[in-house]
Design an enzyme around this catalytic site. Structure first.
Site, PDB file in Angstrom:
ATOM      1  N   GLU A 121      37.236  36.079  44.395  1.00  0.00           N
ATOM      2  CA  GLU A 121      37.149  35.527  43.037  1.00  0.00           C
ATOM      3  C   GLU A 121      36.636  34.082  43.067  1.00  0.00           C
ATOM      4  OE1 GLU A 121      41.101  38.005  41.441  1.00  0.00           O
ATOM      5  OE2 GLU A 121      41.113  35.809  41.442  1.00  0.00           O
ATOM      6  N   ASP A 160      37.403  38.089  27.850  1.00  0.00           N
ATOM      7  CA  ASP A 160      38.415  37.543  28.780  1.00  0.00           C
ATOM      8  C   ASP A 160      37.729  36.902  29.981  1.00  0.00           C
ATOM      9  OD1 ASP A 160      41.357  38.844  30.545  1.00  0.00           O
ATOM     10  OD2 ASP A 160      40.887  36.869  29.715  1.00  0.00           O
ATOM     11  N   ASP A 178      36.128  43.251  35.044  1.00  0.00           N
ATOM     12  CA  ASP A 178      37.260  43.318  34.135  1.00  0.00           C
ATOM     13  C   ASP A 178      36.852  43.490  32.666  1.00  0.00           C
ATOM     14  OD1 ASP A 178      40.461  41.575  34.268  1.00  0.00           O
ATOM     15  OD2 ASP A 178      39.829  43.605  33.740  1.00  0.00           O
TER      16      ASP A 178
HETATM   17  N1  LIG Z   1      34.536  45.205  42.506  1.00  0.00           N
HETATM   18  C1  LIG Z   1      35.481  44.523  43.195  1.00  0.00           C
HETATM   19  N2  LIG Z   1      35.233  44.079  44.441  1.00  0.00           N
HETATM   20  C2  LIG Z   1      36.169  43.380  45.122  1.00  0.00           C
HETATM   21  N3  LIG Z   1      37.390  43.074  44.642  1.00  0.00           N
HETATM   22  C3  LIG Z   1      37.688  43.507  43.409  1.00  0.00           C
HETATM   23  C4  LIG Z   1      36.765  44.255  42.622  1.00  0.00           C
HETATM   24  N4  LIG Z   1      37.345  44.550  41.429  1.00  0.00           N
HETATM   25  C5  LIG Z   1      38.564  44.005  41.468  1.00  0.00           C
HETATM   26  N5  LIG Z   1      38.786  43.387  42.638  1.00  0.00           N
HETATM   27  C6  LIG Z   1      40.018  42.665  43.005  1.00  0.00           C
HETATM   28  O1  LIG Z   1      41.113  43.546  42.864  1.00  0.00           O
HETATM   29  C7  LIG Z   1      42.165  42.933  42.132  1.00  0.00           C
HETATM   30  C8  LIG Z   1      42.592  43.837  41.009  1.00  0.00           C
HETATM   31  O2  LIG Z   1      41.527  43.926  40.118  1.00  0.00           O
HETATM   32  P1  LIG Z   1      41.698  44.815  38.796  1.00  0.00           P
HETATM   33  O3  LIG Z   1      40.482  44.609  37.959  1.00  0.00           O
HETATM   34  O4  LIG Z   1      42.072  46.182  39.147  1.00  0.00           O
HETATM   35  O5  LIG Z   1      42.984  44.220  38.085  1.00  0.00           O
HETATM   36  P2  LIG Z   1      43.007  42.823  37.331  1.00  0.00           P
HETATM   37  O6  LIG Z   1      42.088  42.932  36.157  1.00  0.00           O
HETATM   38  O7  LIG Z   1      42.765  41.741  38.307  1.00  0.00           O
HETATM   39  O8  LIG Z   1      44.491  42.727  36.879  1.00  0.00           O
HETATM   40  P3  LIG Z   1      44.968  43.095  35.422  1.00  0.00           P
HETATM   41  O9  LIG Z   1      44.648  44.559  35.255  1.00  0.00           O
HETATM   42  O10 LIG Z   1      46.406  42.773  35.448  1.00  0.00           O
HETATM   43  O11 LIG Z   1      44.148  42.215  34.488  1.00  0.00           O
HETATM   44  C9  LIG Z   1      41.650  41.609  41.600  1.00  0.00           C
HETATM   45  O12 LIG Z   1      42.373  40.597  42.253  1.00  0.00           O
HETATM   46  C10 LIG Z   1      40.215  41.537  42.001  1.00  0.00           C
HETATM   47  O13 LIG Z   1      39.956  40.317  42.625  1.00  0.00           O
END
Ligand SMILES: Nc1ncnc2c1ncn2[C@@H]1O[C@H](COP(=O)(O)OP(=O)(O)OP(=O)(O)O)[C@@H](O)[C@H]1O
Ligand SMILES: O=C(O)[C@@H]1CCC(=O)N(CCc2ccc(Cl)cc2)[C@H]1c1ccccc1Cl
Length: 323
Positions: A121, A160, A178
């Site tokens: 991130e 967001d 997201d």
């Molecule tokens: N395409 C991706 N590549 C690498 N890491 C990812 C990717 N998508 C998400 N992540 C990592 O996985 C974690 C979870 O992501 P996810 O989108 O599932 O939930 P979130 O949106 O972070 O949490 P919430 O659903 O509570 O908002 C995050 O910390 C993110 O950094």
């Protein structure tokens, strides 16, 4: 190319598929769990786990977001899942947006096969650096803005945007993620001018989802009348530019309520030494009235982004070394 063909979830034509009329019937082979070797956990969300995975056929690496159906249903988040799929299916042609390749499911889970953003991130990198210099802020700001511009032309408002949702790939290029809380604008009326300041008519569904973004980046219009518009993403963009250079977001207080008060009162100060051009840009984005915020085109031509070549070029040259 054969690889693209492969990627399109290869339509597999086999002999017996040729029907009586001799016309070959195409049958696409849906990918499934068995087609991947799952690796390390990349992260956890409230309703999801994201795992690194390799496609056993083309050895490509992906991030696979796995959602537990029971948990989604229990938490009444089915709508978010469908919005994430619908928005990702709309945003397929931009390097700055995490791409969705396939979705599949089994009895327990839903799977989204996404671009792997192995750089983590932007927030993590910012925390490690403390703050970015002007060159890095300009590069990352430009890639984020280019991605926002694409989203908006495709009728999607992210709602967001924040450094946690700006991921980085192996070249340290931006990959925005997201989209479960995004808003898809109704198709513009043929004669209706597409007014960025106009709040969407999404009020109904927002009330139903009672969605509010992350406190520090929420726009005043979302707090005041629960309506987000394209300019709401530009407010968040202004907060991100401020945060990259200052090492902290402009509106931050001991709790959410006090943060909201600061936002509605436009109560923020620039740290000493904040670069002048960036300050001018931020001051034209952190404006209470959405219609008075700089629109995307004018942000792109702001002197802070002088020297940035917008479009393909922005995604061809190496990212500046983060120093
Ligand atoms: N395409 C991706 N590549 C690498 N890491 C990812 C990717 N998508 C998400 N992540 C990592 O996985 C974690 C979870 O992501 P996810 O989108 O599932 O939930 P979130 O949106 O972070 O949490 P919430 O659903 O509570 O908002 C995050 O910390 C993110 O950094
Ligand atoms: O849109 C799609 O790609 C399919 C369409 C068919 C389908 O049944 N689904 C799953 C719908 C769904 C959503 C939430 C829960 Cl909790 C259960 C099923 C969709 C789906 C499958 C896998 C992953 C995500 C989604 Cl939305």
């Amino acid at each position: 190319t054969a690889e693209e063909w492969q990627e399109q979830g290869a339509a597999v034509m086999t002999r017996q598929e040729i029907d009586a009329s001799g016309k070959p019937q195409l049958r696409t082979v849906k990918k499934g769990v068995k087609d991947f070797n799952f690796g390390r956990t990349l992260g956890e969300g409230s309703y999801s786990t994201v795992l690194a995975a390799t496609d056993r056929q083309n050895l490509k690496e992906y991030a696979i977001k796995v959602l537990d159906k029971r948990h989604i249903i229990k938490e009444k988040k089915v709508k978010y899942v469908n919005i994430e799929r619908d928005t990702l299916n709309r945003l397929t042609e931009h390097p700055g947006i995490v791409r969705l390749y396939y979705t599949f499911q089994d009895e327990r889970s839903l799977y989204f096969v996404l671009d792997l953003a192995s750089g983590g991130e932007l927030l993590g990198v910012l925390k490690k650096m403390g703050s970015f210099d002007v060159e890095c802020t300009r590069f990352y700001g430009a890639q984020i803005l280019d991605s926002i511009a694409y989203m908006h032309t495709r009728g999607v408002i992210h709602r967001d945007l924040k450094p946690e949702n700006v991921l980085l790939d192996s070249d340290m290029f931006v990959k925005i993620t997201d989209f479960g809380t995004a808003k898809i604008l109704p198709n513009p009326k043929p004669n209706g001018a597409d007014d960025p300041g106009n709040p969407t008519d999404g009020a109904a569904d927002d009330r139903a989802m009672s969605f509010v973004g992350t406190a520090e980046y929420v726009s005043p219009e979302l707090l005041r009348d629960k309506n987000a518009c394209k300019a709401s993403d530009l407010w968040a963009f202004g907060c991100i530019i401020f945060q990259l250079l200052a090492g902290r977001p402009p509106f931050k207080a001991a709790n959410e309520y006090l943060t909201f008060q600061k936002i509605l009162a436009l109560e923020y100060t620039f740290p000493p030494g904040f670069p002048e051009l960036a300050r001018d840009l931020v001051e034209r984005l952190l404006v209470l009235e959405p219609a008075n915020r700089l629109p995307v085109e004018q942000i792109m031509s702001h002197r802070f982004f002088e020297g940035i070549k917008w479009g393909k070029d922005l995604w061809r040259h190496k990212a500046p070394r983060l120093k």
